[in-house]
Design a protein around this motif. Structure first.
Motif, PDB file in Angstrom:
ATOM      1  N   ALA A   1      35.624 -60.138  -4.923  1.00  0.00           N
ATOM      2  CA  ALA A   1      35.157 -59.669  -3.532  1.00  0.00           C
ATOM      3  C   ALA A   1      34.547 -58.321  -3.736  1.00  0.00           C
ATOM      4  O   ALA A   1      35.082 -57.505  -3.090  1.00  0.00           O
ATOM      5  CB  ALA A   1      35.961 -59.891  -2.620  1.00  0.00           C
ATOM      6  N   THR A   2      33.803 -58.228  -4.801  1.00  0.00           N
ATOM      7  CA  THR A   2      33.560 -56.677  -5.256  1.00  0.00           C
ATOM      8  C   THR A   2      32.889 -55.780  -3.963  1.00  0.00           C
ATOM      9  O   THR A   2      33.240 -54.587  -3.990  1.00  0.00           O
ATOM     10  CB  THR A   2      32.516 -56.899  -6.112  1.00  0.00           C
ATOM     11  OG1 THR A   2      32.719 -57.882  -7.182  1.00  0.00           O
ATOM     12  CG2 THR A   2      32.275 -55.484  -7.053  1.00  0.00           C
ATOM     13  N   ALA A   3      32.194 -56.500  -2.943  1.00  0.00           N
ATOM     14  CA  ALA A   3      31.512 -55.732  -1.953  1.00  0.00           C
ATOM     15  C   ALA A   3      32.646 -55.097  -1.206  1.00  0.00           C
ATOM     16  O   ALA A   3      32.184 -53.857  -0.643  1.00  0.00           O
ATOM     17  CB  ALA A   3      30.620 -56.508  -1.204  1.00  0.00           C
ATOM     18  N   ILE A   4      33.841 -55.732  -1.056  1.00  0.00           N
ATOM     19  CA  ILE A   4      34.948 -55.116  -0.132  1.00  0.00           C
ATOM     20  C   ILE A   4      35.750 -54.633  -0.764  1.00  0.00           C
ATOM     21  O   ILE A   4      36.408 -53.227  -0.497  1.00  0.00           O
ATOM     22  CB  ILE A   4      35.449 -56.323   0.448  1.00  0.00           C
ATOM     23  CG1 ILE A   4      34.495 -57.309   1.388  1.00  0.00           C
ATOM     24  CG2 ILE A   4      36.554 -55.826   1.705  1.00  0.00           C
ATOM     25  CD1 ILE A   4      35.021 -58.540   1.865  1.00  0.00           C
ATOM     26  N   THR A   5      36.184 -55.150  -1.941  1.00  0.00           N
ATOM     27  CA  THR A   5      37.509 -54.249  -2.656  1.00  0.00           C
ATOM     28  C   THR A   5      37.233 -53.575  -3.812  1.00  0.00           C
ATOM     29  O   THR A   5      37.851 -52.870  -4.511  1.00  0.00           O
ATOM     30  CB  THR A   5      38.368 -55.759  -3.286  1.00  0.00           C
ATOM     31  OG1 THR A   5      37.359 -55.961  -4.361  1.00  0.00           O
ATOM     32  CG2 THR A   5      38.776 -56.663  -2.315  1.00  0.00           C
ATOM     33  N   GLY A   6      35.936 -53.550  -4.243  1.00  0.00           N
ATOM     34  CA  GLY A   6      35.459 -52.603  -5.491  1.00  0.00           C
ATOM     35  C   GLY A   6      35.737 -53.437  -6.758  1.00  0.00           C
ATOM     36  O   GLY A   6      35.139 -52.743  -7.611  1.00  0.00           O
ATOM     37  N   GLY A   7      36.142 -54.723  -6.698  1.00  0.00           N
ATOM     38  CA  GLY A   7      36.139 -55.375  -7.713  1.00  0.00           C
ATOM     39  C   GLY A   7      37.087 -54.928  -8.786  1.00  0.00           C
ATOM     40  O   GLY A   7      38.080 -54.229  -8.629  1.00  0.00           O
TER      41      GLY A   7
END
Lengths: 293, 331
Positions: B133-139
């Protein structure tokens, strides 16, 4: 998505799923004699692939000999693990045994890392690399090797458990170890044998998969978990269920990766598994568990 | 556990509080303070897992996920959405409690291996979410810029302040856990550990108690997660994977299952161990494995039992040579 693509995903799913199935078979064999879940099963798969690579590199063995050597060494490791760590404490609670096998898996992984390093390796395909075209999908000869071997191992296991005295004795241990031992069955030997078998089937899975996917010291965790997931999917304790569950898992995963996202590929498998555990804890092909106390 | 036990309990707690106060003064430099802070966080986690694993006999291989879920939630709420610390922390703890309840309800019906597998699957799903969930967690590269906490005007910045904050909370959690285990709840849980069928025949609501302790232990992990996120100010998926869940199990097992003191000892020992193992880099993971196996084979009661054994050996020796009278040595 074209039909050919879907077929392609199916083929790779069945291939990878077969190795999950073989790993799952290993879980089943040990579970059937001891009711232990061997969390080090994935490490047997990893060791199979890695040892075959290094048997070729270090000792210059030709591929077939390297494969045999790898499977033999891993089988021996399985026996050793049982004799050194499981036998002395076999009667402790399941939690103790689970933790012991987790410890063993860490030891094996760490040992492999120190011995082989952190790089990834691959084996050459067993018979040539040119794909066979089939309805717009390409089948590698190695795909056939994997599926064929899995089927053969499954049949061999099935025959062993149904036709031989030793196999029946192992099954007897699973129903009631004390009764089995009263009937003159050496339960300890049967347990050791089951560790040997499960290490062997794990190693075979690792060896046949290594030409298709890369192998490294840490591939065992996920392979083992998938094997176990397949096992539960198919119903723990049922060898046919383990393989079927593994293949099913591989196919779903592969289709999921193709249709949705490859990043979530591994999550798909576990979401499915959790869902199934909640709805039908005994698995697709498992008997309903009726525990009498 | 008569009145003698009670007084020993108070003495133990006083000793614990004193140790927390004195420890920082004995350290040669500030680096060790960081190590002790992490030991405090791990203690909170290990105590929580011990309630579940040691006392109630239910294994969880997904505890790192609860820890991570809280760390990410609180971090993202404060950094991205500008929530105040206490609000974000409460939301994170509440969320984890809810998730644990949702996961626990069906999962705890499963026994032994199935439970291990269910919690493990949950842990892996959460780990993959952190990564994808890169958009939220930074991946995979992580999430940074988490602010330091502000509580009622107090804003700890220095390590020493964090040390007292985290160990203070660890102390409260220890107290709370002791209370739970000495209460009716604790006896019910131990009964469940011994025999679920027996416990339910006595009218104990087995499923309810298991769910209760599962949620409590997840809440502890959440508290540790919030503290971790705002102390380090950076979170990344690698911290919250399967290996950390196993490390937590190792702490509980090494310390001694069903012993809160053991959990403290296990967390302290295994947090400081890598500092001693610097010269044998890469070996540390092997050593973790070896500790797990050897402990389970030779010392199933962990450090707690070992210390107890040694102590009672001394008492025996002292009695032999007449230093203690029978009554003084009792207990």
């Amino acid at each position: 998505m074209t039909q050919g693509q879907i077929l392609q995903y199916l083929i790779s799913g069945v291939t990878v799923g077969s190795t999950y199935g073989l790993a799952g078979l290993g879980f089943t064999v040990i579970y059937n004699t001891t009711e232990i879940i061997n969390f080090a099963q994935g490490e047997f798969v990893m060791l199979g692939g890695m040892l075959a690579v290094f048997a070729m590199q270090w000792w210059g063995l030709p591929l077939p000999l390297a494969v045999v050597a790898a499977v033999a060494i891993v089988t021996a490791i399985g026996v050793l693990i049982d004799r050194l760590t499981i036998q002395p404490v076999r009667h402790r609670s399941p939690i103790h045994l689970v933790i012991i096998t987790i410890g063993i898996s860490i030891l094996l992984r760490g040992g492999a890392m120190l011995l082989f390093g952190k790089d990834t390796f691959s084996l050459p395909p067993f018979t040539g690399g040119s794909p066979i075209l089939f309805l717009d999908a390409a089948i590698l000869p190695q795909n056939l090797w994997v599926v064929g071997t899995a089927i053969l191992v499954l049949i061999a296991m099935k025959l062993f458990f149904e036709l031989t005295i030793t196999g029946k004795a192992m099954l007897a241990c699973s129903y009631d170890a004390r009764a089995a031992s009263l009937m003159g069955i050496n339960v300890g030997t049967m347990v050791t044998l089951s560790f040997a078998f499960s290490a062997m089937s794990g190693a075979i899975a690792g060896v046949i998969l290594a030409p298709i996917t890369l192998t490294s010291y840490d591939v065992g965790i996920l392979l083992g978990l998938k094997g176990f997931a397949g096992c539960i999917l198919g119903g723990l304790g049922n060898p046919f269920g383990a393989v079927a569950g593994g293949v099913l898992l591989g196919v779903i995963e592969s289709l999921g990766a193709g249709l949705f996202s490859s990043g979530y590929k591994d999550a798909i498998a576990f979401v499915l598994l959790l869902g199934l555990l909640f709805v039908r804890p005994s698995g697709l092909f498992g008997k309903k568990m009726g525990e009498r106390v | 556990m008569g009145p003698g036990f009670f007084s020993r309990r108070i003495v133990g707690l006083m000793f614990f509080a004193l140790a927390i106060l004195v420890m920082p003064k004995t350290l040669p430099n500030d680096y060790y303070l960081t190590v002790l802070i992490f030991a405090g966080l791990n203690s909170i986690l290990a105590i929580g897992l011990n309630l579940l694993l040691g006392y109630a006999g239910q294994i969880s291989l997904g505890h790192a996920a609860f820890f991570g879920l809280a760390a990410y939630t609180s971090g993202i709420l404060t950094a991205t959405h500008g929530w105040p610390f206490l609000g974000a922390a409460a939301a994170a703890v509440f969320l984890v409690g809810g998730v644990a309840w949702l996961i626990g309800r069906p999962t705890l019906k499963l026994k032994g291996h199935y439970l291990a597998m269910g919690t493990l699957g949950f842990g892996i799903i959460v780990y993959i979410l952190f990564n994808e969930a890169t958009a939220i967690t930074g991946g995979p590269s992580g999430f940074s810029g988490i602010p330091k906490p502000v509580m009622l005007g107090w804003k700890p910045v220095k390590d020493l302040e964090f040390y007292y904050l985290i160990w203070g909370i660890a102390f409260l959690i220890f107290l709370l856990s002791q209370h739970i285990m000495l209460s009716r709840n604790g006896r019910a849980l131990r009964a469940i550990h011994t025999s679920e069928a027996g416990a339910s025949a006595l009218g104990i609501n087995v499923a309810g108690y298991k769910l209760f302790i599962f949620v409590v232990s997840a809440l502890y992990a959440a508290v540790a997660g919030v503290l971790y996120a705002h102390y380090v100010t950076f979170v990344s998926p690698g911290t919250f994977g399967f290996p950390f869940s196993v490390q937590l199990v190792t702490m509980v097992v090494l310390g001694g299952m069903a012993s809160l003191w053991g959990s403290l000892a296990g967390a302290l020992f295994l947090t400081t161990l890598p500092e001693f193992l610097r010269m044998v880099e890469n070996f540390d993971i092997v050593i973790y494995g070896a500790i797990l196996v050897l402990c389970m084979i030779f010392l199933p009661g962990g450090l707690a039992e070992a210390i107890h054994r040694i102590a009672s050996l001394f008492v025996k020796v002292f009695r032999r040579i007449g230093l203690f009278s029978k009554r003084e040595g009792a207990g």
